[in-house]
Design an enzyme around this catalytic site. Structure first.
Site, PDB file in Angstrom:
ATOM      1  N   ASN B 586      40.010  38.006  46.825  1.00  0.00           N
ATOM      2  CA  ASN B 586      38.713  37.135  46.447  1.00  0.00           C
ATOM      3  C   ASN B 586      38.543  37.586  45.156  1.00  0.00           C
ATOM      4  OD1 ASN B 586      36.422  36.771  46.134  1.00  0.00           O
ATOM      5  ND2 ASN B 586      35.331  37.202  47.942  1.00  0.00           N
ATOM      6  N   LYS B 656      47.265  45.552  44.972  1.00  0.00           N
ATOM      7  CA  LYS B 656      47.872  46.739  44.313  1.00  0.00           C
ATOM      8  C   LYS B 656      46.250  47.502  44.124  1.00  0.00           C
ATOM      9  CE  LYS B 656      52.337  45.649  42.404  1.00  0.00           C
ATOM     10  NZ  LYS B 656      52.581  45.607  40.841  1.00  0.00           N
ATOM     11  N   GLU B 660      40.361  49.901  38.872  1.00  0.00           N
ATOM     12  CA  GLU B 660      40.714  50.669  37.307  1.00  0.00           C
ATOM     13  C   GLU B 660      41.133  50.795  35.781  1.00  0.00           C
ATOM     14  OE1 GLU B 660      39.976  55.382  39.316  1.00  0.00           O
ATOM     15  OE2 GLU B 660      40.755  53.908  40.418  1.00  0.00           O
TER      16      GLU B 660
END
Lengths: 160, 697
Positions: B586, B656, B660
């Site tokens: 999204n 993936k 972070e």
């Protein structure tokens, strides 16, 4: 003590308020309005921003007694059952909401900024927005989408 | 290789499903859980950094009208497991760090609980403590593994020999500060112990994983899973600090068990969070780089020194990204820890990669400067064909494309020369790479049921603002081949099947995989016209896990800084990031995540610093007045872009993980830009104006 004030347009009266309580505590714990958030208790983060007689304040820094006889506006008073306030809708549409904890305070601060700017004749400029909202910490979004949301809200509110 | 889901709902820029509740102020966070007649819990914290409690006088606290109970190590229940010494609250008279909880007060209101906590008199036999991290600390030791289970040290070839003979070398020490996660929502738990109920213990906890939370509570209190329910619909941010429970969760549970039938609420204060919910350890990184005259690395090495607490080990995997970022025949990484009398360090956004992409990425910039090679080009020249550590091929690696596209968007080729001045401002630009491993956890189950004409998917996952409420329905819709509007996903409750922690950027990868398995089994079993109530469960498909490839997301960040020549004031008018992070589920929630990560990276570069007082053994600036984070006015033109990446090896979504990577490399890019502007190389974070000002010409 007894505290009498108006919250989101409705008269409120609460008893047994301790003089040292914050307005934030009264709203959250005594009036059942937890929309305004507590994230620092020292006026640094802006999460508890509410209107006090039309001026945005950190409700954690307002003593309960200072609210006596005054008008308070919180995030809960912005929308109607059917429709969101344009600032709320703009935050949704621009993707300016993540965890949502800074959001209620930001909405009030944004509404104040945009309303003042439009009353003065022009929507707020980028630098003005960034400065005006510098006291509302957001740890998630990185502020970029918040900036977009404020501009979108100003555009829509100007068109009304 | 996996055949990726046909994206119909996936990739759509849809509005956050939890957004309306959040803008209305009606989303319920843990401390706001509506319960009948709650009592409030406030911790009493140790005021010495090391020692023993010699006496606790609770009489004054108990005499306060409205104080319900005071729990100390003398009267608290004995826990079933005290193996984890962070979790083993109120079990002994030992004080292992300043701020450790030595008592809790339960009272009718939160104000009374606080007043009661102030009235508890504790006397201590204080012992000399050691809380100062030093690179030459005499007690440095080699941990068995580093977080979560990496080898502590690795070595290949001969770094020393390469350093001795190389055309150019860099040998410098870099350091990162102590950082506190500081999610806006302070950690909080509402707890109810009702022995007569079918499920006696209910916790409404602010957590990144209701199931891991429950598992820990069960172990510590000796309860069965069926006896505990953890609920958490909304989390006001976590960034790792809510990834594992901390002491307050057990204290709230203990307090609830002391007042059976009555709910209790424990909300930590911001100040308490600086000693009780984890932090990122400060790191000292000794870097060695050796290169030939064309810039090809002959050696790369990082030797890391960092701290842990004496009561619980956490070994941040700072050296890990150095193992795989660049090609070099000679390599070494080591980690050494000092166990100090300090609070327990833990996960903070991109543990390992975040601090571990600081030293190396500044060192690469120093190498580029010494070689006279453009820092973008230097990175491209050291692109490894395969994972240097394992020899595995990459599932996909688009670092070079990220660097090139970022350079193009940023206007890198036309950047001003070093030391460029505009009025009172020195202008500089910097670049650094970003990386984060692509992970999928081994355990997660989704349950899909056809109910009232739509599909209900249940999984005990968490949304800490990341977007799980929104993206999981998109994945489920594509897996079921139905409209997104026909899918409802329910998360945040242990009544739903087990789900892994929202950590390691693995949530969507893991939970989405489970949802897809369940959806396919549902279709196999019930076809396209299910009956009301038809239901199946599906687990993450471990058999389909690809172990043949090294899987990472990559990125490149470009920064422009301006440094005022008179005051040293630093501004960052531009910060651009380009990422190769697989398929984006999204764009709206993803962009916010990436920008948020980059902003936290900027915050690490310029603002964040938990100032440790080695004399007192505590963080001196333990509130949001003094612990500065980047605010709106600190940010300029910030952009996050991504490549259209198709990776058939990572998982069925081709995703993936993006929570972070945004924070990795940012601080290095800022430091490199400051150097370009001023000629000053700052190797210890944060870059504050005092460091710049004293070195300005």
């Amino acid at each position: 003590m007894r505290l009498t004030c108006t919250v989101n347009g409705s008269p409120q009266q609460v008893d047994d308020v301790w003089e040292g309580e914050s307005l934030l505590y009264v709203l959250r714990e005594r009036m059942g309005l937890p929309g305004s958030k507590n994230a620092c208790e020292q006026g640094e983060c802006g999460s508890c921003t509410v209107y006090l007689d039309g001026t945005p304040v950190c409700s954690c820094l307002v003593a309960a007694g200072q609210a006596e006889g005054r008008e308070i506006g919180t995030v809960e008073g912005m929308a109607t059952e059917e429709s969101l306030h344009p600032v709320q809708q703009a935050f949704l549409d621009a993707g300016a909401v993540q965890c949502g904890f800074c959001t209620p305070g930001l909405l009030v601060a944004t509404d104040d900024l945009v309303t003042r700017s439009l009353a003065a004749g022009a929507p707020p400029e980028d630098a003005e927005i960034r400065e005006a909202l510098a006291g509302n910490l957001c740890r998630c979004t990185g502020y970029e989408k918040i900036l977009d949301a404020v501009k979108l809200a100003a555009q829509r509110m100007a068109a009304r | 290789m996996t055949e990726l889901l046909e994206p119909r709902a996936i990739g759509r820029d849809t509005v956050r499903r939890d957004g309306e509740a959040k803008v209305r102020g009606t989303a319920t966070y843990a401390i706001e859980t509506p319960v009948q007649h709650p009592a409030y819990v406030h911790p009493v914290q140790a005021t010495v950094p090391l020692g023993r409690i010699t006496g606790i006088d609770t009489s004054a606290a108990e005499a306060i009208e409205g104080v319900v109970a005071v729990l100390t190590h003398e009267n608290a229940e004995r826990l079933a497991s005290t193996d984890d010494r962070e979790f083993a609250v109120l079990q002994s008279d030992e004080v292992a760090f300043r701020g450790q909880v030595v008592a809790v007060v339960v009272a009718e209101t939160s104000e009374l609980a606080r007043q009661g906590a102030d009235a508890v008199e504790v006397t201590y036999a204080e012992q000399p403590h050691d809380s100062a991290l030093r690179v030459d600390h005499p007690d440095l030791y080699k941990p068995e593994k580093i977080n979560p289970s990496f080898e502590t040290d690795t070595a290949e070839g001969d770094v020393a020999a390469a350093m001795a003979t190389a055309h150019v070398t860099v040998e410098e020490t870099y350091s990162t500060a102590m950082y506190h996660n500081n999610p806006l929502e302070m950690h909080a738990t509402t707890a109810l112990w009702d022995p007569s109920a079918e499920v006696p213990l209910t916790l409404w906890d602010s957590t990144q994983g209701v199931h891991p939370d429950r598992a820990a509570v069960c172990e510590v209190f000796g309860l069965e899973q069926e006896q505990v329910r953890v609920i958490c619909p909304f989390v006001g941010g976590g960034f790792g600090s809510k990834g594992t429970p901390h002491a307050h969760v057990f204290l709230a549970t203990m307090a609830a068990r002391a007042v059976p039938g009555r709910p209790v609420k424990l909300g930590l204060t911001r100040q308490q969070m600086f000693s009780l919910v984890g932090y990122r350890t400060p790191t000292i990184q000794r870097m060695q780089l050796a290169a030939d005259r064309t810039g090809r690395l002959q050696a790369i090495a990082i030797d890391v020194v960092e701290q842990t607490s004496r009561i619980k080990e956490f070994a941040e995997q700072t050296g890990v990204p150095t193992r795989m970022m660049y090609a070099s025949p000679n390599r070494r990484t080591t980690h050494r820890l000092a166990a100090l009398d300090v609070p327990v360090p833990s996960w903070m956004r991109a543990p390992g990669e975040c601090p571990g992409m600081f030293g190396p990425e500044v060192a690469m910039d120093e190498l580029a400067e010494r070689l006279g090679i453009d820092p973008v080009e230097l990175r491209i020249r050291n692109e490894p064909e395969r994972d240097p550590e394992t020899g595995k091929p990459w599932s996909s690696r688009n670092l070079v494309q990220c660097l090139r596209e970022g350079a193009e968007r940023f206007g890198w080729a036309d950047r001003p020369p070093a030391g460029h001045r505009e009025g009172a401002w020195l202008v500089g630009t910097g670049v650094a790479s970003s990386v984060y491993p692509t992970m999928r956890q081994a355990t997660s189950t989704a349950r899909i049921r056809y109910e009232d004409g739509r599909y209900v998917a249940e999984i005990g996952a968490a949304d800490l603002g990341t977007g799980a409420w929104t993206v999981l329905p998109q994945i489920a819709a594509d897996a079921l081949d139905v409209d997104e509007g026909d899918v409802e996903v329910r998360i945040g409750d242990t009544r739903y099947p087990i789900a892994s922690v929202a950590g390691g950027s693995s949530g969507t990868n893991t939970w989405g995989s489970a949802l897809t398995v369940a959806a396919r089994e549902f279709r196999t079993k019930f076809g396209r016209s299910p009956a009301d109530g038809d239901e199946v469960s599906g687990d993450v498909d471990q058999a389909s896990k690809d172990d043949a490839h090294a899987a990472y997301a990559f990125g490149a960040q470009f920064v422009e800084v301006r440094v005022n020549v008179d005051t040293g004031e630093l501004r960052v008018p531009r910060l651009y990031g380009v990422f190769g992070a697989g398929r984006i589920i999204n764009p709206r929630t993803a962009r916010s995540q990436l920008l948020g990560g980059m902003t936290m990276g900027l915050s690490m570069a310029l603002h964040e610093n938990s100032v440790w007082d080695t004399r007192l053994g505590q963080v001196a600036n333990h509130d949001l007045a003094e612990y500065h984070v980047t605010v709106n006015a600190d940010v300029g033109d910030m952009q996050a872009h991504w490549l259209d990446e198709h990776d058939p090896y990572v998982n069925v979504m081709g995703s993936k993980g993006i929570g972070e990577i945004g924070i990795t490399g940012t601080a290095a890019a800022v430091v490199n830009a400051v150097h370009r502007a001023t000629g000053i190389r700052i190797r210890d974070l944060p870059v504050t104006l005092d460091k710049v000002l004293t070195a300005l010409p």
